[in-house]
Scaffold this motif. Structure first.
Motif, PDB file in Angstrom:
ATOM      1  N   ALA A   1       3.501  -3.093  66.997  1.00 12.59           N
ATOM      2  CA  ALA A   1       4.576  -4.094  66.978  1.00 12.59           C
ATOM      3  C   ALA A   1       5.507  -3.909  65.790  1.00 12.59           C
ATOM      4  CB  ALA A   1       3.961  -5.493  66.958  1.00 12.59           C
ATOM      5  N   ASN A   2       4.980  -3.414  64.688  1.00 15.70           N
ATOM      6  CA  ASN A   2       5.780  -3.259  63.468  1.00 15.70           C
ATOM      7  C   ASN A   2       6.335  -1.850  63.287  1.00 15.70           C
ATOM      8  OD1 ASN A   2       5.357  -5.966  62.542  1.00 15.70           O
ATOM      9  ND2 ASN A   2       3.280  -5.392  61.944  1.00 15.70           N
ATOM     10  N   TYR A   3       6.169  -1.039  64.290  1.00 17.56           N
ATOM     11  CA  TYR A   3       6.630   0.348  64.177  1.00 17.56           C
ATOM     12  C   TYR A   3       8.153   0.398  64.152  1.00 17.56           C
ATOM     13  CZ  TYR A   3       7.359   5.273  65.322  1.00 17.56           C
ATOM     14  OH  TYR A   3       7.757   6.584  65.313  1.00 17.56           O
ATOM     15  N   LYS A   4       8.694   1.162  63.225  1.00 18.12           N
ATOM     16  CA  LYS A   4      10.141   1.330  63.088  1.00 18.12           C
ATOM     17  C   LYS A   4      10.571   2.708  63.602  1.00 18.12           C
ATOM     18  CE  LYS A   4      10.328  -2.629  60.961  1.00 18.12           C
ATOM     19  NZ  LYS A   4      10.858  -3.815  61.682  1.00 18.12           N
ATOM     20  N   ARG A   5      11.805   2.755  64.097  1.00 20.82           N
ATOM     21  CA  ARG A   5      12.324   4.022  64.589  1.00 20.82           C
ATOM     22  C   ARG A   5      12.371   5.072  63.477  1.00 20.82           C
ATOM     23  NH1 ARG A   5      15.882   0.744  67.675  1.00 20.82           N
ATOM     24  NH2 ARG A   5      15.819   1.221  69.906  1.00 20.82           N
ATOM     25  N   LYS A   6      12.034   6.303  63.873  1.00 21.97           N
ATOM     26  CA  LYS A   6      12.224   7.456  62.998  1.00 21.97           C
ATOM     27  C   LYS A   6      13.197   8.384  63.691  1.00 21.97           C
ATOM     28  CE  LYS A   6       7.465   7.239  61.239  1.00 21.97           C
ATOM     29  NZ  LYS A   6       6.164   7.961  61.130  1.00 21.97           N
ATOM     30  N   GLU A   7      14.294   8.690  63.017  1.00 20.04           N
ATOM     31  CA  GLU A   7      15.349   9.459  63.667  1.00 20.04           C
ATOM     32  C   GLU A   7      14.844  10.811  64.190  1.00 20.04           C
ATOM     33  OE1 GLU A   7      18.308   8.324  64.463  1.00 20.04           O
ATOM     34  OE2 GLU A   7      17.689   6.415  63.583  1.00 20.04           O
ATOM     35  N   GLU A   8      13.865  11.406  63.466  1.00 17.15           N
ATOM     36  CA  GLU A   8      13.356  12.707  63.894  1.00 17.15           C
ATOM     37  C   GLU A   8      12.359  12.575  65.044  1.00 17.15           C
ATOM     38  OE1 GLU A   8      10.709  11.307  60.496  1.00 17.15           O
ATOM     39  OE2 GLU A   8      12.807  11.183  61.117  1.00 17.15           O
ATOM     40  N   LEU A   9      11.934  11.343  65.347  1.00 17.82           N
ATOM     41  CA  LEU A   9      10.984  11.104  66.438  1.00 17.82           C
ATOM     42  C   LEU A   9      11.456   9.926  67.290  1.00 17.82           C
ATOM     43  CD1 LEU A   9       7.539  11.477  64.571  1.00 17.82           C
ATOM     44  CD2 LEU A   9       8.503  13.060  66.247  1.00 17.82           C
ATOM     45  N   LEU A  10      12.730   9.969  67.678  1.00 14.76           N
ATOM     46  CA  LEU A  10      13.286   8.855  68.447  1.00 14.76           C
ATOM     47  C   LEU A  10      12.485   8.561  69.704  1.00 14.76           C
ATOM     48  CD1 LEU A  10      17.180   9.200  68.419  1.00 14.76           C
ATOM     49  CD2 LEU A  10      15.766   7.406  67.391  1.00 14.76           C
TER      50      LEU A  10
END
Length: 806
Positions: free
Chosen positions: A611-620
């Motif tokens: 639920a708290n996971y944030k986007r990582k641009e290298e792993l969209l």
């Protein structure tokens, strides 16, 4: 009294003159003459003829029996005795010797049926001489009743005497009758003299069971092959003949010969796995064929190089025959003899060593104790059996068929007994090592067997070998290195505490011996860290029924392959957490260690992580899989993909969640902001979703190669649909040529779109504006500015169209 002292070598005529033979009621019908045994019958008769023609000794194995009321009741050997009686009868009849020896032939009788007994009696009294074929002659006799043809024994005897009209696969006649094989009229008298001579070259061994004080159980074993002639009986006779011809057992006592062991001590091994009908032949045959398959695969030439390449093995005729356990039908020994360089004296010495040691070691063990000794640590109910078992299929008993993986384990056990005497701890260590190696789903059977052969010389103390070995292996390199680390950890403490800790981890039904993820510090891994991380791994994987734990691992990934299969199969997940997901799994375990993981459930911890996971641009592409949960608890992995495959489309950077195995309209684009852009557009009530309903997942994620939206507006008091079409890189808005409009402008006005500020028209478009959203939207903060640009383009489009109409 020893078995050697009471075993008698004799000839049929000598034996019959001194002893009546009665085939008891409990015995099977005569089956060597049955339909379906034509090739075997032809070979046996030709062997008999060759023995008489060349005066070469032909040994027909043992005949076991008991004396009752002055007659021998054979419990094993009935088939051979009957064929020999028919051969002697036919030669005597053709040589004019039958009437003189009627009293001897009458000493042989069948008690299985009245018709069988009467048929034998009438044949012994036949006095007529004629040139007719033997079948026609017999069936023309007044005493012959047509009803007798329904007696399986009588019918089979007639086939053996006169042969059948069957042809082989080449369309050539099979000579499967005594009359067909022994056709030379000039030799009948010569044959009769040889058959009745004390020096007759056709011999067998007689063993009177009563003098051995054998149990009733063994009597059942001796007759355990049931009523039908089995493939194994024919195979065994040919095998013994092959060994005798090679003279490999000539210097051994009878008790130490393979021919003797096959029916005594080795029978005991398989008797523990008998069918409910007290049959063992199929499992016996299956075991020996498995051993021969091992020998073929691992054979080497004089220079210790593999005799066959892997490709050559797969195309080998004998390999194909031996590896097919679905049918145990025996079609003759020729196919075995085609590999005489494999089935040499050493091959049979190894087989003898394996079965002798196995019998000596486990004769007092129960079947269950034997089975468990060879089970993998993670499965107390494994279907692997070193000694094959019967399984039921309908009303039939069939032999269990091993998998390739199980064949390798079977071979490893054979290797252990070839190289060592039994020692419980050493065998358990070896079995643990072997199962940990072969559980690799990508391991090829042939390469694995050859690898095991090289390592097996150390099977008596595999732990010490793994600690000391510095040589690089070519197969299962990663797992072998893991086994070496574990061996060194086991040896690093004085007690068995580390060994127990490792075995506990290996025994997990998901990990199955592969626990590289717990060995990040290699031989410096302390037992305290190992136990803590193992227990956390157990908590994380205690419920693998959904994808929460996999989503949590993905949330802890720093890097990932862009093509990966996350299917809900233990073998796949075990591979992933020890390879491409291993770093992420270790990170997840570390996160647990950094909190009070015992104060709340693992499920709660992992739900919070996702639920708290944030986007990582290298792993969209990871974000949708990890973060999104629908109102009913559905997730993309759990509910919207059959294959669970993540695929980088032609390695061009567009990463999809596959729905089916092929490219379909059910795949979800994950690697850019297309889904988020569409989400925002659909908040405008003028814009509606115009792709199939099933492709819209909660107005959040959208399945398909192209996604189409429609925006309704008015031009010249007409309703007009402006299309928004997304592919994996571009958004195009405009009017399609298929739009049914009655506008006052003509199509030619848009033949030069640049004049009007439009983009170059693509096929199917009347006019369009095109946006490279993949290039423009680099993060979620770019979405609003992009939508503003799109809205401006829409208004520009409408404005231009209105101008043209006016």
């Amino acid at each position: 009294m020893s078995k050697d002292n009471i075993t008698q070598q004799t000839t049929f005529w000598t034996f019959l003159k001194s002893q009546k033979i009665e085939i008891p009621i409990i015995q099977r019908d005569y089956a060597q003459g049955r339909s379906g045994n034509e090739k075997l019958r032809e070979k046996f008769l030709k062997d008999l003829k060759e023995s008489l023609d060349k005066n070469t000794v032909l040994k027909l194995d043992f005949v076991y029996g008991s004396l009752e009321n002055g007659s021998l009741n054979p419990l094993d050997g009935q088939q051979r005795l009957t064929t020999l009686w028919l051969l002697h009868w036919y030669i005597a009849f053709r040589a004019g010797e039958l009437s003189k020896n009627k009293h001897v032939f009458e000493r042989f009788s069948y008690e299985t049926r009245v018709s069988s007994r009467e048929f034998c009696k009438q044949l012994s009294s036949l006095e007529i001489t004629a040139e007719n074929g033997i079948l026609q002659l017999i069936q023309n006799q007044t005493w012959f009743q047509s009803l007798w043809k329904q007696d399986p024994t009588v019918s089979a005897m007639l086939n053996m005497l006169g042969g059948t009209s069957e042809k082989d696969e080449k369309g050539e006649e099979i000579f499967d009758g005594i009359e067909e094989v022994f056709f030379d009229k000039t030799k009948f008298e010569e044959y009769w003299i040889k058959l009745t001579s004390e020096n007759c070259p056709i011999k067998f061994y007689y063993l009177p069971l009563a003098e051995l004080s054998l149990s009733d159980d063994l009597y059942i074993k001796m007759n355990a092959r049931g009523k039908a002639l089995t493939s194994f009986e024919n195979f065994k006779a040919d095998l013994v003949g092959y060994i005798d011809k090679k003279e490999w057992d000539k210097d051994k006592t009878e008790a130490n010969k393979i021919s003797h062991k096959l029916d005594t001590s080795w029978t005991d091994i398989f008797w523990k796995n008998k069918s409910e009908e007290h049959k063992i032949d199929n499992i016996y045959f299956s075991f020996i064929n498995s051993y021969f398959l091992n020998s073929l695969i691992t054979a080497k030439n004089d220079k210790e190089i593999d005799l066959y390449t892997q490709e050559a093995i797969l195309n080998n005729k004998l390999y194909k025959y031996l590896s097919d356990n679905s049918s145990l039908k025996y079609n003759g020994f020729e196919i075995y003899k085609s590999e005489e360089n494999v089935f040499d004296k050493l091959c049979f010495e190894r087989l003898t060593m394996i079965l002798d040691k196995f019998h000596l070691t486990f004769k007092s063990f129960t079947k269950e104790d034997i089975d468990k000794l060879f089970f993998p640590s993670w499965d107390d109910h494994s279907d692997f059996r070193f000694i094959p078992v019967y399984k039921t299929e309908g009303e039939e008993y069939i032999t269990s068929t091993p998998t390739d993986r199980q064949r390798v384990v079977f071979y490893a056990i054979c290797c252990y007994f070839e190289n060592n005497e039994y020692e419980e701890k050493a065998l358990k260590d070896w079995m643990r090592f072997v199962w940990n190696i072969v559980i690799d789903p990508n391991l090829a059977m042939i390469g694995a067997m050859r690898f095991i052969k090289e390592i097996a010389k150390h099977s008596g103390d595999i732990i010490t070998f793994l600690c000391d070995n510095n040589e690089e292996v070519k197969i299962s390199k990663t797992q072998f290195e893991e086994e070496s680390i574990k061996a060194k950890l086991i040896k690093s403490v004085k007690d068995d505490s580390y060994e127990k800790a490792i075995i506990k981890a290996e025994s997990h039904k998901l990990f199955k011996g592969n626990i590289q993820f717990l060995l990040s510090k290699g031989i410096n891994t302390t037992i305290e860290d190992f136990n803590t991380e193992r227990d956390i791994a157990f908590l994380i994987t205690q419920n693998t029924g959904d994808y929460l734990w996999i989503r949590s691992i993905l949330a802890n990934a720093g890097r990932l392959p862009t093509t990966i299969t996350l299917s809900n199969i233990n073998d796949n997940w075990r591979y992933l957490i020890n390879s491409s997901l291993m770093e992420a799994f270790r990170n997840l375990i570390s996160n647990f260690k950094n909190i009070d993981y015992q104060a709340q459930s693992a499920q709660t911890i992992m739900k919070n992580i996702c639920a708290n996971y944030k986007r990582k641009e290298e792993l969209l592409w990871v974000y949708p899989l990890v973060h999104w949960v629908g109102e009913k608890g559905e997730t993309l992995l759990d509910n919207y993909s059959d294959t669970k495959r993540i695929v980088n489309y032609y390695n061009q950077g567009s990463i999809y969640l596959y729905n089916k195995t092929n490219w379909t309209e059910g795949n979800i684009l994950l690697s850019n902001y297309r889904n988020e852009i569409i989400q925002e557009l659909l908040k405008d009530k003028e814009i509606i979703y115009n792709s199939p309903d099933w492709s819209n997942i909660d107005n959040k994620y959208f399945r398909g190669w192209n996604i189409k939206l429609i925006r309704k507006t008015r031009l010249q008091n007409q309703d007009v649909e402006i299309e928004y079409l997304f592919d994996r890189q571009y958004l195009s808005i405009g009017i399609k040529e298929t739009t049914e409009l009655q506008l006052s402008f003509s199509l030619h006005q848009f033949s030069e779109p640049a004049k009007f500020g439009f983009d170059e028209n693509e096929e199917g478009w009347l006019c369009q504006k095109k946006y490279d959203y993949l290039k423009i939207v680099k993060n979620e903060y770019d979405i609003n500015s992009f939508l503003k640009e799109v809205e401006e383009g829409f208004q520009f489009l409408i404005s231009k169209l209105n101008q043209e109409i006016e």
